[in-house]
Design a protein around this motif. Structure first.
Motif, PDB file in Angstrom:
ATOM      1  N   ALA A  18      -2.067  -6.447  11.028  1.00 59.31           N
ATOM      2  CA  ALA A  18      -1.379  -5.365  10.894  1.00 59.31           C
ATOM      3  C   ALA A  18      -2.811  -4.429  10.092  1.00 59.31           C
ATOM      4  O   ALA A  18      -3.461  -5.377   9.558  1.00 59.31           O
ATOM      5  N   ALA A  19      -2.483  -2.990  10.074  1.00 58.15           N
ATOM      6  CA  ALA A  19      -2.895  -3.119   8.705  1.00 58.15           C
ATOM      7  C   ALA A  19      -2.668  -1.752   7.646  1.00 58.15           C
ATOM      8  O   ALA A  19      -1.540  -1.349   8.530  1.00 58.15           O
ATOM      9  N   ILE A  20      -3.076  -1.732   6.716  1.00 53.05           N
ATOM     10  CA  ILE A  20      -2.590  -0.996   5.797  1.00 53.05           C
ATOM     11  C   ILE A  20      -3.047   0.134   5.010  1.00 53.05           C
ATOM     12  O   ILE A  20      -4.423  -0.064   4.988  1.00 53.05           O
ATOM     13  N   ILE A  21      -2.911   1.411   5.493  1.00 49.53           N
ATOM     14  CA  ILE A  21      -3.107   2.714   5.359  1.00 49.53           C
ATOM     15  C   ILE A  21      -3.059   3.510   4.421  1.00 49.53           C
ATOM     16  O   ILE A  21      -1.920   3.205   4.166  1.00 49.53           O
ATOM     17  N   ASP A  22      -3.958   3.843   3.539  1.00 47.12           N
ATOM     18  CA  ASP A  22      -3.429   4.707   2.171  1.00 47.12           C
ATOM     19  C   ASP A  22      -4.658   5.491   2.213  1.00 47.12           C
ATOM     20  O   ASP A  22      -3.892   6.208   0.820  1.00 47.12           O
ATOM     21  N   ALA A  23      -5.968   5.730   2.789  1.00 43.36           N
ATOM     22  CA  ALA A  23      -6.616   7.054   2.260  1.00 43.36           C
ATOM     23  C   ALA A  23      -5.379   7.918   2.830  1.00 43.36           C
ATOM     24  O   ALA A  23      -4.975   8.323   3.943  1.00 43.36           O
ATOM     25  N   ALA A  24      -6.181   9.484   1.878  1.00 44.61           N
ATOM     26  CA  ALA A  24      -5.222  10.335   1.878  1.00 44.61           C
ATOM     27  C   ALA A  24      -5.378  11.078   3.570  1.00 44.61           C
ATOM     28  O   ALA A  24      -4.925  11.507   4.352  1.00 44.61           O
ATOM     29  N   GLU A  25      -6.496  10.815   3.382  1.00 48.33           N
ATOM     30  CA  GLU A  25      -6.908  11.709   4.769  1.00 48.33           C
ATOM     31  C   GLU A  25      -6.545  11.006   6.110  1.00 48.33           C
ATOM     32  O   GLU A  25      -6.149  11.398   7.065  1.00 48.33           O
ATOM     33  N   HIS A  26      -6.865   9.285   5.819  1.00 44.55           N
ATOM     34  CA  HIS A  26      -6.052   8.944   6.868  1.00 44.55           C
ATOM     35  C   HIS A  26      -4.666   9.024   7.720  1.00 44.55           C
ATOM     36  O   HIS A  26      -3.936   9.084   8.233  1.00 44.55           O
ATOM     37  N   CYS A  42       1.748   4.093   1.509  1.00 47.69           N
ATOM     38  CA  CYS A  42       1.042   3.737   2.886  1.00 47.69           C
ATOM     39  C   CYS A  42       1.925   3.868   3.353  1.00 47.69           C
ATOM     40  O   CYS A  42       2.849   3.860   3.737  1.00 47.69           O
ATOM     41  N   CYS A  43       1.461   3.892   4.237  1.00 44.46           N
ATOM     42  CA  CYS A  43       1.971   3.306   6.036  1.00 44.46           C
ATOM     43  C   CYS A  43       1.285   1.383   6.548  1.00 44.46           C
ATOM     44  O   CYS A  43      -0.117   1.555   6.290  1.00 44.46           O
ATOM     45  N   ILE A  44       1.899   0.816   6.908  1.00 46.09           N
ATOM     46  CA  ILE A  44       2.190  -0.537   7.847  1.00 46.09           C
ATOM     47  C   ILE A  44       1.552  -0.606   9.720  1.00 46.09           C
ATOM     48  O   ILE A  44       2.935  -0.291   9.611  1.00 46.09           O
ATOM     49  N   VAL A  45       0.449  -0.339   9.504  1.00 48.20           N
ATOM     50  CA  VAL A  45       0.554  -0.102  10.962  1.00 48.20           C
ATOM     51  C   VAL A  45       0.326  -2.228  11.400  1.00 48.20           C
ATOM     52  O   VAL A  45      -0.420  -2.808  11.058  1.00 48.20           O
ATOM     53  N   THR A  46       1.551  -1.748  12.858  1.00 48.06           N
ATOM     54  CA  THR A  46       1.291  -3.396  13.527  1.00 48.06           C
ATOM     55  C   THR A  46       0.731  -3.733  15.102  1.00 48.06           C
ATOM     56  O   THR A  46       0.734  -2.631  15.252  1.00 48.06           O
ATOM     57  N   ALA A  47       0.156  -4.313  14.911  1.00 43.63           N
ATOM     58  CA  ALA A  47      -0.862  -4.632  16.003  1.00 43.63           C
ATOM     59  C   ALA A  47      -0.270  -4.460  17.110  1.00 43.63           C
ATOM     60  O   ALA A  47      -0.794  -3.599  18.457  1.00 43.63           O
ATOM     61  N   ASP A  48       1.068  -4.239  17.150  1.00 43.24           N
ATOM     62  CA  ASP A  48       1.958  -3.964  18.895  1.00 43.24           C
ATOM     63  C   ASP A  48       2.179  -2.044  18.424  1.00 43.24           C
ATOM     64  O   ASP A  48       2.827  -1.919  19.072  1.00 43.24           O
ATOM     65  N   GLY A  49       1.815  -1.649  17.359  1.00 45.95           N
ATOM     66  CA  GLY A  49       1.761  -0.055  17.250  1.00 45.95           C
ATOM     67  C   GLY A  49       2.551   0.358  16.844  1.00 45.95           C
ATOM     68  O   GLY A  49       3.156   1.658  16.840  1.00 45.95           O
ATOM     69  N   GLY A  50       3.660  -0.467  15.661  1.00 42.98           N
ATOM     70  CA  GLY A  50       4.600  -0.128  15.219  1.00 42.98           C
ATOM     71  C   GLY A  50       3.751   0.878  14.001  1.00 42.98           C
ATOM     72  O   GLY A  50       2.879  -0.259  13.024  1.00 42.98           O
ATOM     73  N   VAL A  51       4.754   1.160  13.208  1.00 44.30           N
ATOM     74  CA  VAL A  51       4.505   1.948  11.727  1.00 44.30           C
ATOM     75  C   VAL A  51       5.963   2.032  10.637  1.00 44.30           C
ATOM     76  O   VAL A  51       6.378   2.062  10.952  1.00 44.30           O
ATOM     77  N   HIS A  52       4.931   1.520   9.599  1.00 49.60           N
ATOM     78  CA  HIS A  52       6.025   1.394   8.400  1.00 49.60           C
ATOM     79  C   HIS A  52       6.111   2.445   7.160  1.00 49.60           C
ATOM     80  O   HIS A  52       4.923   1.717   6.771  1.00 49.60           O
ATOM     81  N   GLY A  53       6.294   3.006   6.805  1.00 53.56           N
ATOM     82  CA  GLY A  53       5.674   3.910   5.417  1.00 53.56           C
ATOM     83  C   GLY A  53       6.983   3.301   4.473  1.00 53.56           C
ATOM     84  O   GLY A  53       7.405   2.741   4.196  1.00 53.56           O
ATOM     85  N   VAL A  54       5.734   3.203   3.422  1.00 52.03           N
ATOM     86  CA  VAL A  54       6.515   3.104   1.780  1.00 52.03           C
ATOM     87  C   VAL A  54       6.100   4.340   0.888  1.00 52.03           C
ATOM     88  O   VAL A  54       4.864   4.918   0.942  1.00 52.03           O
ATOM     89  N   VAL A  55       6.432   5.114   0.443  1.00 44.20           N
ATOM     90  CA  VAL A  55       6.845   6.583   0.075  1.00 44.20           C
ATOM     91  C   VAL A  55       7.332   6.328  -1.197  1.00 44.20           C
ATOM     92  O   VAL A  55       8.102   6.018  -1.384  1.00 44.20           O
ATOM     93  N   ARG A  56       7.396   7.708  -2.023  1.00 43.34           N
ATOM     94  CA  ARG A  56       7.939   7.691  -3.317  1.00 43.34           C
ATOM     95  C   ARG A  56       9.288   8.312  -3.047  1.00 43.34           C
ATOM     96  O   ARG A  56       9.085   9.317  -2.160  1.00 43.34           O
TER      97      ARG A  56
END
Length: 371
Positions: A18-26, A42-56
């Motif tokens: 997985a990857a944790i993406i938090d850079a604003a431009e990304h 941030c959003c957590i991207v899993t290796a199968d292409g799933g995306v899971h957001g963590v937002v205010r």
């Protein structure tokens, strides 16, 4: 979604879960959402292409409106967002996984990364700084059209400022004219400012705040427009003067344009960036315009969002070994004698396309014009 699929392919190739993406431009580039820097998101991207957001929670409606991502959780302001990130990682079965992070993200502090590592001791955190930057370098036709629209807005904004120039007008009034015209033409900036401007001695203050000066006849004016279209930035610098232009000003602008024209003529796929920089740097020295040029002569642009004002992953400097590729977009600029001139250009199959169209010359406005 295609961009996320490409990132997931990279994760699988590197045996990352997985990857944790938090850079604003990304966040904007991958998920369509411009995150506020006030609290961690941030959003957590899993290796199968799933995306899971963590937002205010306060931004949840914006996230749902702007992003294609449907799976997300939110927190209220008295909750700790890092606790929710840890909880989501565990919920997704990643508590013992290999997880990528962008250690160069302006939104990931050293403290927060250490907190995540301490809370998830079985996780192997891996740095993937630069991966998404490289994905963003070569613009698609749709992205280039966004740059083209932003460039057209920049031209409109410069024209509005020129039209507002008269004796006694304040810097604030000129900036307001550029903002009003740019916003009316469709600029959607969330960062940076749309207009940068200086008069007289402050023409060399590239990134200063709006001053309280008032325009005098013969006084040079630095005009820079930085509008965005759908987050994509195009930029344009022009020098201007009210009334008769001093000879040095006319001559200096003409020389800057000629040197930059030589740079543009040499730009094509496969040419090292340092060669384009050399043309500009040596041209300035040979013309006697500058003894030293301590900064770059151009840089890559694309989606821009705070806190970054530009994409400096690809700079034109004496040590730049990277080569130009078709689809790259740059803001190219030169300065001397307190004035600057620039264009936004796109690398094509056999050269460059200059996206901005305001005449490349000293902009002269006559005295005695009405407001």
């Amino acid at each position: 979604m295609q961009r996320v699929a490409a990132l997931a392919e990279v994760l699988r190739a590197r045996q990352l879960d997985a990857a944790i993406i938090d850079a604003a431009e990304h966040m904007r580039y991958l998920f369509g959402y411009s995150a506020s820097a006030v609290m961690y998101q941030c959003c957590i991207v899993t290796a199968d292409g799933g995306v899971h957001g963590v937002v205010r929670k306060l931004d949840e409606a914006v996230f749902e409106s702007a992003s294609w991502v449907t799976d997300h959780v939110s927190y209220v302001d008295w909750e700790d967002p890092l606790d929710l990130v840890v909880s989501e990682i565990r919920r997704l079965g990643l508590a013992g996984a290999a997880i990528a992070q962008e250690f160069d993200s302006n939104y990931l502090t050293v403290r927060d990364q250490r907190r995540l590592a301490a809370a998830l001791p079985e996780v192997r955190f891996v740095d993937i700084s630069g991966i998404i930057v490289e994905m963003r370098v070569r613009k698609s036709p749709a992205e280039i059209e966004e740059h083209r629209r932003a460039a057209a807005i920049a031209d409109v904004g410069v024209g509005a400022i020129l039209d507002a120039m008269r004796e006694g007008v304040s810097e604030g009034e000129l900036v307001a004219a550029g903002y009003a015209a740019s916003l009316a033409a469709g600029a959607d900036n969330n960062a940076p400012r749309i207009v940068l401007l200086g008069m007289g001695a402050s023409t060399q203050h590239y990134h200063s705040s709006v001053g309280d000066g008032r325009l005098e006849a013969g006084q040079p004016v630095h005009i820079e427009l930085l509008p965005q279209s759908n987050g994509y930035s195009s930029r344009l610098m022009r020098p201007a003067v009210l009334g008769a232009a001093p000879e040095y000003l006319q001559s200096s602008v003409g020389q800057l344009v000629e040197i930059q024209d030589r740079q543009f003529a040499a730009m094509r796929p496969g040419v090292p960036a340092k060669e384009i920089d050399r043309i500009g740097r040596e041209g300035l020295a040979a013309a006697g315009l500058r003894e030293a040029f301590p900064h770059n002569t151009g840089y890559g642009i694309g989606i821009i969002t705070g806190p970054k004002l530009a994409d400096f992953a690809h700079l034109f400097t004496p040590g730049s070994e990277w080569e130009l590729e078709q689809g790259m977009v740059f803001h190219m600029y030169l300065s001397a004698a307190g004035i600057q001139i620039s264009e936004t250009v796109c690398v094509t199959e056999d050269g460059v396309d200059i996206l901005t169209s305001t005449p490349r010359e000293l902009q002269i406005r006559q005295l005695g014009r009405s407001a």
